[in-house]
Design a protein around this motif. Structure first.
Motif, PDB file in Angstrom:
ATOM      1  N   UNK A  20       0.454  -3.570   4.232  1.00  0.00           N
ATOM      2  CA  UNK A  20       0.554  -2.682   5.384  1.00  0.00           C
ATOM      3  C   UNK A  20       0.354  -3.408   6.697  1.00  0.00           C
ATOM      4  N   UNK A  21      -0.566  -4.358   6.731  1.00  0.00           N
ATOM      5  CA  UNK A  21      -0.879  -5.075   7.965  1.00  0.00           C
ATOM      6  C   UNK A  21       0.230  -6.043   8.349  1.00  0.00           C
ATOM      7  N   UNK A  22       0.783  -6.747   7.365  1.00  0.00           N
ATOM      8  CA  UNK A  22       1.744  -7.806   7.658  1.00  0.00           C
ATOM      9  C   UNK A  22       3.175  -7.291   7.698  1.00  0.00           C
ATOM     10  N   UNK A  23       3.542  -6.445   6.720  1.00  0.00           N
ATOM     11  CA  UNK A  23       4.935  -6.051   6.545  1.00  0.00           C
ATOM     12  C   UNK A  23       5.207  -4.599   6.916  1.00  0.00           C
ATOM     13  N   UNK A  24       4.194  -3.878   7.362  1.00  0.00           N
ATOM     14  CA  UNK A  24       4.335  -2.457   7.697  1.00  0.00           C
ATOM     15  C   UNK A  24       4.781  -1.636   6.493  1.00  0.00           C
ATOM     16  N   UNK A  25       4.402  -2.073   5.312  1.00  0.00           N
ATOM     17  CA  UNK A  25       4.640  -1.288   4.105  1.00  0.00           C
ATOM     18  C   UNK A  25       3.591  -0.176   4.040  1.00  0.00           C
ATOM     19  N   UNK A  26       3.891   0.913   3.342  1.00  0.00           N
ATOM     20  CA  UNK A  26       2.836   1.911   3.122  1.00  0.00           C
ATOM     21  C   UNK A  26       1.743   1.314   2.248  1.00  0.00           C
ATOM     22  N   UNK A  27       0.525   1.608   2.546  1.00  0.00           N
ATOM     23  CA  UNK A  27      -0.581   1.064   1.759  1.00  0.00           C
ATOM     24  C   UNK A  27      -1.759   2.020   1.807  1.00  0.00           C
ATOM     25  N   UNK A  28      -2.525   1.978   0.755  1.00  0.00           N
ATOM     26  CA  UNK A  28      -3.725   2.810   0.661  1.00  0.00           C
ATOM     27  C   UNK A  28      -4.864   1.916   0.211  1.00  0.00           C
ATOM     28  N   UNK A  29      -5.758   1.617   1.116  1.00  0.00           N
ATOM     29  CA  UNK A  29      -6.861   0.733   0.801  1.00  0.00           C
ATOM     30  C   UNK A  29      -7.850   1.425  -0.121  1.00  0.00           C
ATOM     31  N   UNK A  30      -8.360   0.737  -1.131  1.00  0.00           N
ATOM     32  CA  UNK A  30      -9.369   1.341  -2.008  1.00  0.00           C
ATOM     33  C   UNK A  30     -10.716   1.420  -1.314  1.00  0.00           C
ATOM     34  N   UNK A  31     -11.630   2.111  -1.976  1.00  0.00           N
ATOM     35  CA  UNK A  31     -12.934   2.366  -1.368  1.00  0.00           C
ATOM     36  C   UNK A  31     -13.699   1.081  -1.081  1.00  0.00           C
ATOM     37  N   UNK A  32     -13.430   0.007  -1.833  1.00  0.00           N
ATOM     38  CA  UNK A  32     -14.148  -1.253  -1.594  1.00  0.00           C
ATOM     39  C   UNK A  32     -13.918  -1.793  -0.191  1.00  0.00           C
ATOM     40  N   UNK A  33     -12.779  -1.407   0.414  1.00  0.00           N
ATOM     41  CA  UNK A  33     -12.438  -1.896   1.744  1.00  0.00           C
ATOM     42  C   UNK A  33     -12.663  -0.853   2.835  1.00  0.00           C
ATOM     43  N   UNK A  34     -12.953   0.375   2.454  1.00  0.00           N
ATOM     44  CA  UNK A  34     -13.060   1.442   3.462  1.00  0.00           C
ATOM     45  C   UNK A  34     -14.468   2.005   3.608  1.00  0.00           C
ATOM     46  N   UNK A  35     -15.392   1.623   2.745  1.00  0.00           N
ATOM     47  CA  UNK A  35     -16.754   2.149   2.847  1.00  0.00           C
ATOM     48  C   UNK A  35     -17.465   1.558   4.060  1.00  0.00           C
ATOM     49  N   UNK A  36     -18.557   2.168   4.427  1.00  0.00           N
ATOM     50  CA  UNK A  36     -19.320   1.682   5.586  1.00  0.00           C
ATOM     51  C   UNK A  36     -19.906   0.302   5.341  1.00  0.00           C
ATOM     52  N   UNK A  37     -20.134  -0.030   4.065  1.00  0.00           N
ATOM     53  CA  UNK A  37     -20.588  -1.370   3.673  1.00  0.00           C
ATOM     54  C   UNK A  37     -19.549  -1.961   2.722  1.00  0.00           C
ATOM     55  N   UNK A  38     -18.462  -2.510   3.259  1.00  0.00           N
ATOM     56  CA  UNK A  38     -17.389  -3.025   2.396  1.00  0.00           C
ATOM     57  C   UNK A  38     -17.887  -4.147   1.495  1.00  0.00           C
ATOM     58  N   UNK A  39     -17.422  -4.148   0.253  1.00  0.00           N
ATOM     59  CA  UNK A  39     -17.927  -5.111  -0.728  1.00  0.00           C
ATOM     60  C   UNK A  39     -16.898  -6.174  -1.110  1.00  0.00           C
ATOM     61  N   UNK A  40     -15.711  -6.129  -0.532  1.00  0.00           N
ATOM     62  CA  UNK A  40     -14.690  -7.114  -0.845  1.00  0.00           C
ATOM     63  C   UNK A  40     -14.366  -7.954   0.385  1.00  0.00           C
ATOM     64  N   UNK A  41     -14.315  -9.254   0.177  1.00  0.00           N
ATOM     65  CA  UNK A  41     -14.001 -10.181   1.260  1.00  0.00           C
ATOM     66  C   UNK A  41     -12.503 -10.450   1.315  1.00  0.00           C
ATOM     67  N   UNK A  42     -11.973 -10.587   2.513  1.00  0.00           N
ATOM     68  CA  UNK A  42     -10.563 -10.955   2.682  1.00  0.00           C
ATOM     69  C   UNK A  42     -10.412 -12.460   2.871  1.00  0.00           C
ATOM     70  N   UNK A  43     -11.523 -13.175   2.986  1.00  0.00           N
ATOM     71  CA  UNK A  43     -11.470 -14.625   3.194  1.00  0.00           C
ATOM     72  C   UNK A  43     -10.723 -15.348   2.070  1.00  0.00           C
ATOM     73  N   UNK A  44     -11.000 -15.071   0.780  1.00  0.00           N
ATOM     74  CA  UNK A  44     -10.233 -15.758  -0.271  1.00  0.00           C
ATOM     75  C   UNK A  44      -8.819 -15.206  -0.432  1.00  0.00           C
ATOM     76  N   UNK A  45      -8.571 -13.974   0.032  1.00  0.00           N
ATOM     77  CA  UNK A  45      -7.269 -13.345  -0.152  1.00  0.00           C
ATOM     78  C   UNK A  45      -6.239 -13.829   0.855  1.00  0.00           C
ATOM     79  N   UNK A  46      -6.694 -14.290   1.987  1.00  0.00           N
ATOM     80  CA  UNK A  46      -5.777 -14.650   3.077  1.00  0.00           C
ATOM     81  C   UNK A  46      -4.733 -15.680   2.657  1.00  0.00           C
ATOM     82  N   UNK A  47      -5.110 -16.826   2.064  1.00  0.00           N
ATOM     83  CA  UNK A  47      -4.063 -17.799   1.704  1.00  0.00           C
ATOM     84  C   UNK A  47      -3.208 -17.372   0.524  1.00  0.00           C
ATOM     85  N   UNK A  48      -3.723 -16.484  -0.335  1.00  0.00           N
ATOM     86  CA  UNK A  48      -2.992 -16.099  -1.545  1.00  0.00           C
ATOM     87  C   UNK A  48      -1.958 -15.013  -1.261  1.00  0.00           C
TER      88      UNK A  48
END
Length: 537
Positions: free
Chosen positions: A37-65
């Motif tokens: 959704x961020x890069x290609x403007x595709x529809x996307x639905x982020x899971x709760x791990x990324x939307x909670x007030x205390x997110x538990x998933x890092x995007x640091x390892x995901x960025x290059x992949x």
């Protein structure tokens, strides 16, 4: 001989890498869905791990992949004036990337970790012949990335310990980077390097500067990861606010997973689940051979006296403490334990090994929820074709209900500028015109009730579609082609189907019996897309 065998296994790995099976929702919703959704403007639905007030998933390892390949594809299509890349291309590009990472980094690491030249070739071939390598390692899992990081963490530990001549600050930096990426990728990562890392203590005593260098590099990479994560979750945050209130996703993850009530939401398993069930599912006959070797003399076979076995076994013990246990949590153990197996050209082992991996490879790599990705990729064309066939000149809003399947990845619908309808359609269907509803495995009566409240009155165009396994016999009462279904108020008209789909969650041996269940789930395998309409009297 081994070269030809390895080349054949490499081709098999390519085949499964490009087969659209669907092993677990996390392979989409904790990776491609986040950036599409961020890069290609595709529809996307982020899971709760990324939307909670205390997110538990890092995007640091995901960025290059994920983000880098998507950005490159977007740049290329922008340069040639074609808008956004089609989702099919993005999907297979990410799969190809995971295949290359597995082929290059995993095989290379295993080759280095086996010290005996006599056993290196056989070990690489054995790992390459595992269905886990064909399937899980070529899918977009954080566990697949963790497997590579664990293997190279062990390689770096060995290189540092064996380098007694001089300090290698490059090795220290790479090891620190692997450690930081591993922790931010999955908090289970330290469990695999905890005991093998004890080999570094004497080295640090001799060279204290090396410990200071590793800690220094680690702090630098950790601060970078925290900055990237905080900027992702708070795009408008200033540098000062990031320093004052940073988002540390591994810490949030630990706090979440140490609460047993949270783990209960994902399923509670017995503490022996990893050792008795999960390793057996992943390793098959190789695990049985390893268990039997423990009853020989010496008690600990020579092949198991190494850092690879120590890493896998100690990590399995540590992960067994937590009550939520899935097989994919042990993916890093697979190549490490297979590197400790000595086949000795045993024909019985080779036969059972080939049969086990061939069966599991096709089950998990081809048929397991295998119709979801093709159905979602074809969804706009299916809806547009059905609309045109009914003589409708404008594409209406469409509601797509998914029942008894894994959650459909929204990003596979693609961007707006790729909604090209078939010949004869006057208007293309936009992605924003499709509403996706995940009904999961709710009872059939509730599913029909949801459809009934959405389907318009008789004589109106039905913009409602149902995606469900063909094996669901509950649907037979609503299909006009089958006897007795003509009187149903709601009727299903199949528009599309995909044969290579198995829904293992639909097995009910207790109620239907083994023969009837297998006949239904396997004999009637497939995923269908139906148009839902009201019966006109």
């Amino acid at each position: 001989m081994w070269r030809r065998t390895y080349l054949l296994l490499l081709l098999i790995r390519v085949y499964f890498a490009l087969s659209p099976s669907y092993l677990h929702p996390d392979e989409h919703f904790q990776g491609p869905e986040v950036f599409a959704g961020r890069v290609l403007a595709y529809p996307s639905q982020l899971p709760w791990e990324f939307t909670s007030s205390l997110p538990i998933r890092s995007v640091f390892p995901l960025w290059p992949i994920y983000e880098v390949p998507m950005s490159l594809l977007k740049w290329f299509y922008t340069e040639i004036g074609s808008g956004s890349p089609p989702p099919q291309l993005v999907y297979y590009a990410l799969r190809a990337g995971m295949f290359l990472l597995s082929f290059v980094l995993e095989d290379w690491a295993i080759y280095e970790l086996v010290p005996s030249p006599r056993h290196r070739r056989a070990t690489v071939v054995l790992v390459a012949s595992s269905y886990v390598t064909w399937t899980y390692q070529t899918h977009t899992f954080s566990n697949s990335l963790e497997t590579l990081l664990v293997a190279w963490g062990l390689v770096l530990i060995r290189r540092i310990v064996e380098n007694k001549q001089r300090s290698s600050y490059f090795s220290y930096a790479v090891f620190s980077f692997i450690a930081v990426v591993g922790v931010f990728n999955r908090i289970t990562f330290p469990a695999f390097l905890l005991f093998p890392g004890l080999q570094l203590l004497p080295y640090f005593q001799r060279k204290p500067a090396s410990l200071a260098a590793i800690i220094g590099f680690g702090l630098l990479f950790s601060l970078t990861a925290i900055y990237i994560d905080t900027s992702f979750y708070r795009p408008t945050a200033s540098i000062l606010s990031i320093i004052r209130d940073p988002i540390i996703t591994p810490l949030n993850n630990i706090l979440y997973n140490t609460d047993k009530s949270n783990l209960a939401l994902h399923g509670i398993h017995p503490h022996h689940q990893h050792f008795l069930a999960n390793l057996t599912q992943l390793l098959g006959p190789a695990y049985i051979v390893m268990i039997l070797s423990l009853f020989s003399r010496p008690i600990i076979p020579f092949a198991m006296r190494n850092a690879r076995a120590l890493s896998a076994i100690s990590a399995t013990f540590i992960l067994s403490i937590f009550p939520h246990q899935e097989p994919r949590f042990l993916l890093p153990c697979v190549p490490l334990l297979l590197s400790c197996v000595r086949m000795h050209r045993n024909r019985l082992f080779l036969a059972t090994w080939i049969i086990f991996n061939a069966a599991m490879g096709f089950l998990m790599g081809v048929y397991h929820q295998g119709g979801i990705v093709p159905a979602q990729l074809a969804m706009r064309e299916i809806i547009t074709t059905n609309t045109a066939a009914q003589g409708i000149k404008s594409a209406p809003e469409a509601s797509v209900f998914w029942w008894k399947t894994y959650s459909p990845p929204h990003w596979l619908l693609g961007a707006e500028d790729h909604a090209n309808g078939p010949a004869g359609a006057d208007a293309a269907l936009n992605t924003s015109s499709i509403s996706t509803f995940d009904l999961m495995g709710i009872p059939g009566s509730e599913m029909i009730s949801r459809l009934d409240s959405s389907v318009p009155s008789c004589g109106s165009l039905s913009p409602v579609y149902l995606v469900a396994p063909v094996s669901a016999t509950f649907l037979d009462a609503y299909i006009p082609d089958l006897s007795g279904a003509e009187s149903a108020d709601l009727q299903l008209y199949r528009l599309w189907s995909y044969r290579q789909h198995l829904n293992l969650d639909d097995m009910d041996f207790a109620e239907d019996g083994v023969r009837e269940t297998l006949g239904r789930v396997v004999g009637r395998r497939g995923l269908g897309v139906w148009s839902v309409r009201r019966r006109c009297k």
